[in-house]
Structure formats: C-alpha cells, structure tokens
Write a protein that holds these residues in place. Sequence first.
Motif, PDB file in Angstrom:
ATOM      1  N   ALA A 104     -10.376   3.407   0.127  1.00 38.08           N
ATOM      2  CA  ALA A 104      -9.729   2.339   0.896  1.00 38.08           C
ATOM      3  C   ALA A 104      -8.436   1.892   0.216  1.00 38.08           C
ATOM      4  CB  ALA A 104     -10.681   1.152   1.065  1.00 38.08           C
ATOM      5  N   ALA A 105      -8.445   1.801  -1.094  1.00 30.98           N
ATOM      6  CA  ALA A 105      -7.234   1.399  -1.829  1.00 30.98           C
ATOM      7  C   ALA A 105      -6.127   2.432  -1.645  1.00 30.98           C
ATOM      8  CB  ALA A 105      -7.554   1.216  -3.311  1.00 30.98           C
ATOM      9  N   TYR A 106      -6.482   3.706  -1.631  1.00 26.07           N
ATOM     10  CA  TYR A 106      -5.481   4.747  -1.456  1.00 26.07           C
ATOM     11  C   TYR A 106      -4.906   4.733  -0.044  1.00 26.07           C
ATOM     12  CZ  TYR A 106      -3.166   9.225  -2.301  1.00 26.07           C
ATOM     13  OH  TYR A 106      -2.226  10.210  -2.467  1.00 26.07           O
ATOM     14  N   VAL A 107      -5.764   4.543   0.953  1.00 27.66           N
ATOM     15  CA  VAL A 107      -5.289   4.418   2.339  1.00 27.66           C
ATOM     16  C   VAL A 107      -4.358   3.220   2.451  1.00 27.66           C
ATOM     17  CG1 VAL A 107      -5.986   3.915   4.720  1.00 27.66           C
ATOM     18  CG2 VAL A 107      -7.259   5.601   3.373  1.00 27.66           C
ATOM     19  N   ARG A 108      -4.741   2.112   1.841  1.00 26.56           N
ATOM     20  CA  ARG A 108      -3.894   0.912   1.867  1.00 26.56           C
ATOM     21  C   ARG A 108      -2.539   1.222   1.222  1.00 26.56           C
ATOM     22  NH1 ARG A 108      -3.838  -4.153   2.917  1.00 26.56           N
ATOM     23  NH2 ARG A 108      -6.015  -4.284   3.496  1.00 26.56           N
ATOM     24  N   HIS A 109      -2.556   1.892   0.084  1.00 27.35           N
ATOM     25  CA  HIS A 109      -1.314   2.231  -0.629  1.00 27.35           C
ATOM     26  C   HIS A 109      -0.409   3.128   0.220  1.00 27.35           C
ATOM     27  CE1 HIS A 109       1.371   3.710  -3.766  1.00 27.35           C
ATOM     28  NE2 HIS A 109       1.001   4.932  -3.452  1.00 27.35           N
ATOM     29  N   LEU A 110      -0.993   4.158   0.832  1.00 27.46           N
ATOM     30  CA  LEU A 110      -0.182   5.115   1.594  1.00 27.46           C
ATOM     31  C   LEU A 110       0.289   4.570   2.931  1.00 27.46           C
ATOM     32  CD1 LEU A 110      -2.067   8.500   1.089  1.00 27.46           C
ATOM     33  CD2 LEU A 110       0.011   7.716  -0.058  1.00 27.46           C
ATOM     34  N   VAL A 111      -0.562   3.829   3.622  1.00 27.18           N
ATOM     35  CA  VAL A 111      -0.279   3.468   5.012  1.00 27.18           C
ATOM     36  C   VAL A 111      -0.045   1.976   5.185  1.00 27.18           C
ATOM     37  CG1 VAL A 111      -1.143   3.554   7.392  1.00 27.18           C
ATOM     38  CG2 VAL A 111      -1.649   5.444   5.825  1.00 27.18           C
ATOM     39  N   VAL A 112      -1.043   1.188   4.913  1.00 27.37           N
ATOM     40  CA  VAL A 112      -1.015  -0.236   5.261  1.00 27.37           C
ATOM     41  C   VAL A 112       0.098  -0.982   4.537  1.00 27.37           C
ATOM     42  CG1 VAL A 112      -2.378  -2.369   5.278  1.00 27.37           C
ATOM     43  CG2 VAL A 112      -3.487  -0.178   5.783  1.00 27.37           C
ATOM     44  N   ASP A 113       0.241  -0.755   3.250  1.00 27.00           N
ATOM     45  CA  ASP A 113       1.262  -1.481   2.481  1.00 27.00           C
ATOM     46  C   ASP A 113       2.690  -1.062   2.827  1.00 27.00           C
ATOM     47  OD1 ASP A 113      -0.808  -2.788   1.233  1.00 27.00           O
ATOM     48  OD2 ASP A 113      -0.665  -1.650  -0.639  1.00 27.00           O
ATOM     49  N   ASN A 114       2.850   0.069   3.499  1.00 27.23           N
ATOM     50  CA  ASN A 114       4.181   0.555   3.869  1.00 27.23           C
ATOM     51  C   ASN A 114       4.665   0.044   5.217  1.00 27.23           C
ATOM     52  OD1 ASN A 114       5.104   2.124   1.704  1.00 27.23           O
ATOM     53  ND2 ASN A 114       3.712   3.763   2.266  1.00 27.23           N
ATOM     54  N   LEU A 115       3.804  -0.658   5.960  1.00 25.07           N
ATOM     55  CA  LEU A 115       4.157  -1.086   7.304  1.00 25.07           C
ATOM     56  C   LEU A 115       3.962  -2.588   7.458  1.00 25.07           C
ATOM     57  CD1 LEU A 115       2.290   1.755   9.245  1.00 25.07           C
ATOM     58  CD2 LEU A 115       4.730   1.644   8.731  1.00 25.07           C
TER      59      LEU A 115
END
Length: 139
Positions: A104-115
């Motif tokens: 979940a942290a990696y998904v957040r880093h790649l996707v969520v935090d970038n948008l």
Amino acid sequence: MSVVRLITRLPWALDGQLQRDAELSMVEYMAMATLAKSPEWTLRMSVLAEHTSSSLSRLSHLVKRLESRGYVRREPDPGDGRFTNAILLPDGMRKLESAAPGHAAYVRHLVVDNLSGERLRRLGQDAERILQRIDSPVR
C-alpha cells in the motif's frame, strides 16, 4: 505512448516490489487478497480466475505454488463437486497481512502522492469508463 508505458510499467513495478519485499507475485497477492475478502476465505476457482484475469490453467498453477507454501488449499465444492474451491489458510492471511502495508505504501508513493485529489478522482472515473467498455460485449 505514455498510457501504453503506464499500463505496462506500473504492474511490472508493483510486481517487483511484492517479489522483493514479500516473495509474492502481483497475481499471487491479488488472488490471496480476493480470497481474504470472500466469505470464509473461499471462492470457486473459476470465480477467482475471473477476479485475477487469469485462465483456469494459469490459476491452477498459481494456486499449486501457493499450496506448496501453505497459503492456500483446494478442495471440491461441497455444494457441487464438479467445482473446486480455493481456500485461504491462516498462514496465507498472515503473509497477506505482512505484505499489505509495504505494498500500500508503494502504491501510494507511485500513484496517490503524485496526483491531486481532483486528478485522482478523475483518473478513477476514467479507469471505470475504460473497464466498463472492456466488460461490455462487443457490438
């Protein structure tokens, strides 16, 4: 071209993170997560194949690997013996629970935090429209 690169590289990146950190492939993680959300951690293999976008043959090999590690077991469906159920075992749930925070942290880093919130909402809407088109019969 950016969309093509995204839809090929994002799954590859997520798979790599899971392999490195949890010794699971993305499809193994998806199968276990799907079972974890199912009543009694159980699903027919045919339903699990749909949820993981796998053929029954590919899913059978995947579940065999998970069985060998003690994460999943297969047994005949008690309601209809023509079908086979996949059942998530307690060790599989523990493995999934240990893998989930890092994933979940990696998904957040790649996707969520970038948008921004708005862009993330629009991306979700656009993804849903594309999925509906994929799922609708061709006319």
